[in-house]
Design a protein around this motif. Structure first.
Motif, PDB file in Angstrom:
ATOM      1  N   ARG A  40       4.305  -5.595  -0.704  1.00  0.00           N
ATOM      2  CA  ARG A  40       4.922  -5.854  -2.927  1.00  0.00           C
ATOM      3  C   ARG A  40       3.336  -4.442  -3.567  1.00  0.00           C
ATOM      4  N   ASP A  41       2.815  -4.275  -3.545  1.00  0.00           N
ATOM      5  CA  ASP A  41       1.942  -2.948  -4.535  1.00  0.00           C
ATOM      6  C   ASP A  41       1.871  -2.153  -2.922  1.00  0.00           C
ATOM      7  N   VAL A  42       1.202  -0.658  -3.113  1.00  0.00           N
ATOM      8  CA  VAL A  42       0.234   0.668  -2.351  1.00  0.00           C
ATOM      9  C   VAL A  42      -0.053   0.978  -3.325  1.00  0.00           C
ATOM     10  N   GLU A  43      -1.210   1.334  -3.457  1.00  0.00           N
ATOM     11  CA  GLU A  43      -2.043   2.673  -4.412  1.00  0.00           C
ATOM     12  C   GLU A  43      -2.896   2.761  -4.163  1.00  0.00           C
ATOM     13  N   ALA A  44      -3.785   4.207  -3.830  1.00  0.00           N
ATOM     14  CA  ALA A  44      -4.483   4.849  -3.282  1.00  0.00           C
ATOM     15  C   ALA A  44      -4.982   5.839  -4.151  1.00  0.00           C
ATOM     16  N   ALA A  45      -6.212   6.440  -4.097  1.00  0.00           N
ATOM     17  CA  ALA A  45      -6.577   7.612  -4.906  1.00  0.00           C
ATOM     18  C   ALA A  45      -6.999   8.968  -3.781  1.00  0.00           C
ATOM     19  N   ASP A  46      -6.404   8.927  -2.133  1.00  0.00           N
ATOM     20  CA  ASP A  46      -6.617   9.956  -1.747  1.00  0.00           C
ATOM     21  C   ASP A  46      -5.017  10.191  -0.783  1.00  0.00           C
ATOM     22  N   PRO A  47      -4.907  10.645   0.124  1.00  0.00           N
ATOM     23  CA  PRO A  47      -3.864  10.739   0.897  1.00  0.00           C
ATOM     24  C   PRO A  47      -4.789  10.234   2.177  1.00  0.00           C
ATOM     25  N   ALA A  48      -5.968  10.617   2.507  1.00  0.00           N
ATOM     26  CA  ALA A  48      -6.307   9.238   2.974  1.00  0.00           C
ATOM     27  C   ALA A  48      -6.047   7.955   3.702  1.00  0.00           C
ATOM     28  N   GLY A  49      -6.778   7.407   2.358  1.00  0.00           N
ATOM     29  CA  GLY A  49      -6.399   6.452   2.332  1.00  0.00           C
ATOM     30  C   GLY A  49      -4.985   5.907   1.551  1.00  0.00           C
ATOM     31  N   TYR A  50      -4.099   6.441   1.444  1.00  0.00           N
ATOM     32  CA  TYR A  50      -2.498   6.092   1.006  1.00  0.00           C
ATOM     33  C   TYR A  50      -2.044   5.949   2.718  1.00  0.00           C
ATOM     34  N   ALA A  51      -2.315   7.346   3.187  1.00  0.00           N
ATOM     35  CA  ALA A  51      -1.809   7.115   4.925  1.00  0.00           C
ATOM     36  C   ALA A  51      -2.557   5.869   5.507  1.00  0.00           C
ATOM     37  N   ALA A  52      -3.941   5.672   5.054  1.00  0.00           N
ATOM     38  CA  ALA A  52      -4.441   4.739   6.637  1.00  0.00           C
ATOM     39  C   ALA A  52      -3.673   3.222   6.079  1.00  0.00           C
ATOM     40  N   LEU A  53      -3.590   3.087   4.491  1.00  0.00           N
ATOM     41  CA  LEU A  53      -2.955   1.631   4.265  1.00  0.00           C
ATOM     42  C   LEU A  53      -1.386   1.943   5.085  1.00  0.00           C
ATOM     43  N   TRP A  54      -0.270   2.439   4.947  1.00  0.00           N
ATOM     44  CA  TRP A  54       0.321   2.402   5.358  1.00  0.00           C
ATOM     45  C   TRP A  54       0.759   3.013   6.886  1.00  0.00           C
ATOM     46  N   SER A  55      -0.154   3.172   7.430  1.00  0.00           N
ATOM     47  CA  SER A  55      -0.208   3.235   9.182  1.00  0.00           C
ATOM     48  C   SER A  55      -0.377   1.734   9.004  1.00  0.00           C
ATOM     49  N   TYR A  56      -1.490   0.823   8.256  1.00  0.00           N
ATOM     50  CA  TYR A  56      -2.603  -0.126   9.130  1.00  0.00           C
ATOM     51  C   TYR A  56      -0.872  -1.514   8.502  1.00  0.00           C
ATOM     52  N   LEU A  57       0.161  -1.430   7.984  1.00  0.00           N
ATOM     53  CA  LEU A  57       1.211  -1.753   7.683  1.00  0.00           C
ATOM     54  C   LEU A  57       2.153  -1.100   8.596  1.00  0.00           C
ATOM     55  N   MET A  58       1.934  -0.868   8.471  1.00  0.00           N
ATOM     56  CA  MET A  58       3.038  -0.383   9.700  1.00  0.00           C
ATOM     57  C   MET A  58       2.686  -0.494  11.720  1.00  0.00           C
ATOM     58  N   ASP A  59       1.591  -1.553  11.859  1.00  0.00           N
ATOM     59  CA  ASP A  59       1.138  -2.075  13.027  1.00  0.00           C
ATOM     60  C   ASP A  59       0.431  -3.438  13.209  1.00  0.00           C
ATOM     61  N   ILE A  60       1.259  -3.990  12.447  1.00  0.00           N
ATOM     62  CA  ILE A  60       1.003  -5.128  11.892  1.00  0.00           C
ATOM     63  C   ILE A  60       1.601  -5.679  13.285  1.00  0.00           C
ATOM     64  N   ASP A  61       1.695  -7.204  13.641  1.00  0.00           N
ATOM     65  CA  ASP A  61       1.491  -7.925  15.236  1.00  0.00           C
ATOM     66  C   ASP A  61       2.922  -8.855  15.142  1.00  0.00           C
TER      67      ASP A  61
END
Length: 431
Positions: free
Chosen positions: A265-286
């Motif tokens: 639905r939404d992804v927002e981040a204040a810096d590249p590290a936070g943004y990449a970490a969120l997408w890594s999480y979304l792409m690793d959901i069992d």
């Protein structure tokens, strides 16, 4: 009165047409919400809204800016404007009439009702001093004749998570991820969202009440998905919020095993590290196979994090359609990527107060746009101004399509550079 001021229209939103003009267009009263909203739903095919969605739009709609077309006592058409604020190049947030909830019953189409509704909304917006009007379109072909140009685009992504990997920045490992209740984290997420608004043209400032929109999650609209979920990216040392993602999971199985979908639905981040970490999480959901995001900026950093952007199936879609209500005020409200001094010959058939020559002078610090008698250097309609206004489409591209005409040699290249933005404009959600 300054040179770029205009005379207010003689008719107001509250004026009544003559009896022989057919259905009456007027402001709906507060107690007419139910038949008014029922007409809107009927115009869009008759699907019933969820109680939660109905209540939200009841609360967000502004009665004094909600128009109905009435054939006797029956509501046969609807339209409204929302008092929104949109980010423009340079970081300012500018008032915009958000045209929404537009529909005419099949029994009353092709009688000029849509034109009458659009006329009244733009006259009202002009009286209120809003420099811009914008909308999202169920049928984009309709709104060009009213001066709206496509100002933002979005991409839909469908990422096959087992076939695409991410290469995050080195410091993304320092980010802590935490699952939270979406409602409990809403205030912190809204604060981060608000800080992001001035950084990307097209983003909407969410005023009180609008923070409910991204949390809307009626059971009837889930289509087999889980309830809305939220994950936060935080700095483990300070607890500072670095970003958030809201999503739902649609479970699915076949003979080979799990084939679920993560619907972002939404992804927002204040810096590249936070943004990449969120997408890594979304792409690793069992138990899932695909991560789908229906609305991302066309220059989304994710496209530079993935191992194979082609497999992400990026599909280009339209976003915000925009038009200046007041050419002078609109062009003065934004900043320019390069110095510009150009005379624009503007045609606006639907809002003729904008028609004429305007001298735009500006740079990264400010701008002025005043009426002038000087010879024209570029000729275009207000629709092209709306398309180029947020910096996502260049004037040069519009000229290549024959929609902008260069009158003085060299004027096009200079103006096109000035209008271009550093980041792609993006409308994060509909209204």
């Amino acid at each position: 009165m300054t040179d770029n001021a205009y005379t207010r229209p003689r008719t107001s939103l509250r004026s009544r047409p003559r009896a022989d003009e057919g259905p009456e267009v007027r402001i709906r009263s507060a107690d007419e919400w139910d038949p008014w909203f029922a007409t809107l739903l009927r115009a869009f095919g008759g699907t019933e809204a969820s109680p939660e969605g109905r209540q939200l739009w009841h609360d967000l709609a502004e009665p004094e800016r909600s128009l109905g077309a009435y054939d006797g006592t029956a509501v046969v058409g609807t339209a409204g404007a929302l008092s929104l604020r949109v980010a423009v190049p340079g970081g300012s947030v500018v008032p915009m009439a958000g045209v929404a909830m537009v529909g005419v019953l099949p029994t009353h189409r092709r009688r000029g009702l849509l034109t009458a509704l659009m006329r009244r909304l733009l006259d009202d917006s002009r009286e209120r001093g809003e420099p811009l009007a914008g909308l999202t379109a169920s049928e984009p072909a309709i709104y060009g004749r009213f001066g709206y140009g496509l100002a933002t685009q979005r991409i839909r992504l469908a990422v096959p998570r087992h076939r695409v990997s991410l290469t995050p920045p080195p410091d993304s490992g320092r980010v802590r991820l935490r699952l939270v209740d979406p409602a409990e984290a809403a205030a912190a997420c809204e604060q981060l969202y608000a800080a992001r608004v001035p950084l990307r043209p097209g983003m909407l400032e969410r005023q009180p009440g609008w923070e409910r929109l991204p949390l809307l999650d009626p059971l009837a609209d889930r289509n087999g998905c889980s309830p809305l979920q939220c994950v936060l990216a935080e700095d483990p040392g300070t607890g500072l919020l670095l970003g958030y993602a809201r999503y739902a999971v649609r479970p699915e199985w076949d003979a080979s095993g799990p084939r679920g979908t993560v619907e972002v639905r939404d992804v927002e981040a204040a810096d590249p590290a936070g943004y990449a970490a969120l997408w890594s999480y979304l792409m690793d959901i069992d138990l899932t196979e695909t991560v789908v995001a229906d609305s991302r900026p066309v220059d989304d950093p994710l496209l530079h994090l993935v191992s194979d952007a082609r497999r992400c199936e990026a599909r280009l879609l339209d976003g915000l359609f925009l038009r200046p209500v007041d050419v002078g005020a609109a062009l003065e409200a934004r900043r320019y990527a390069a110095p510009v001094d150009v005379v624009l010959d503007v045609v606006d058939a639907f809002c003729p107060w904008n028609t004429g020559r305007w001298r735009l002078s500006g740079d990264a610090k400010g701008a002025s746009c005043l009426r002038t008698g000087d010879p024209a250097e570029l000729a275009l309609t207000v629709r092209e101004l709306g398309t180029a206004y947020l910096g996502g489409t260049t004037l040069a591209a519009l000229a290549a399509a024959g929609r902008v005409r260069e009158v003085r040699a060299g004027a096009l290249a200079a103006a096109s550079r000035a209008f271009t933005g550093e980041v792609a404009p993006w409308l994060p959600h509909s209204f």
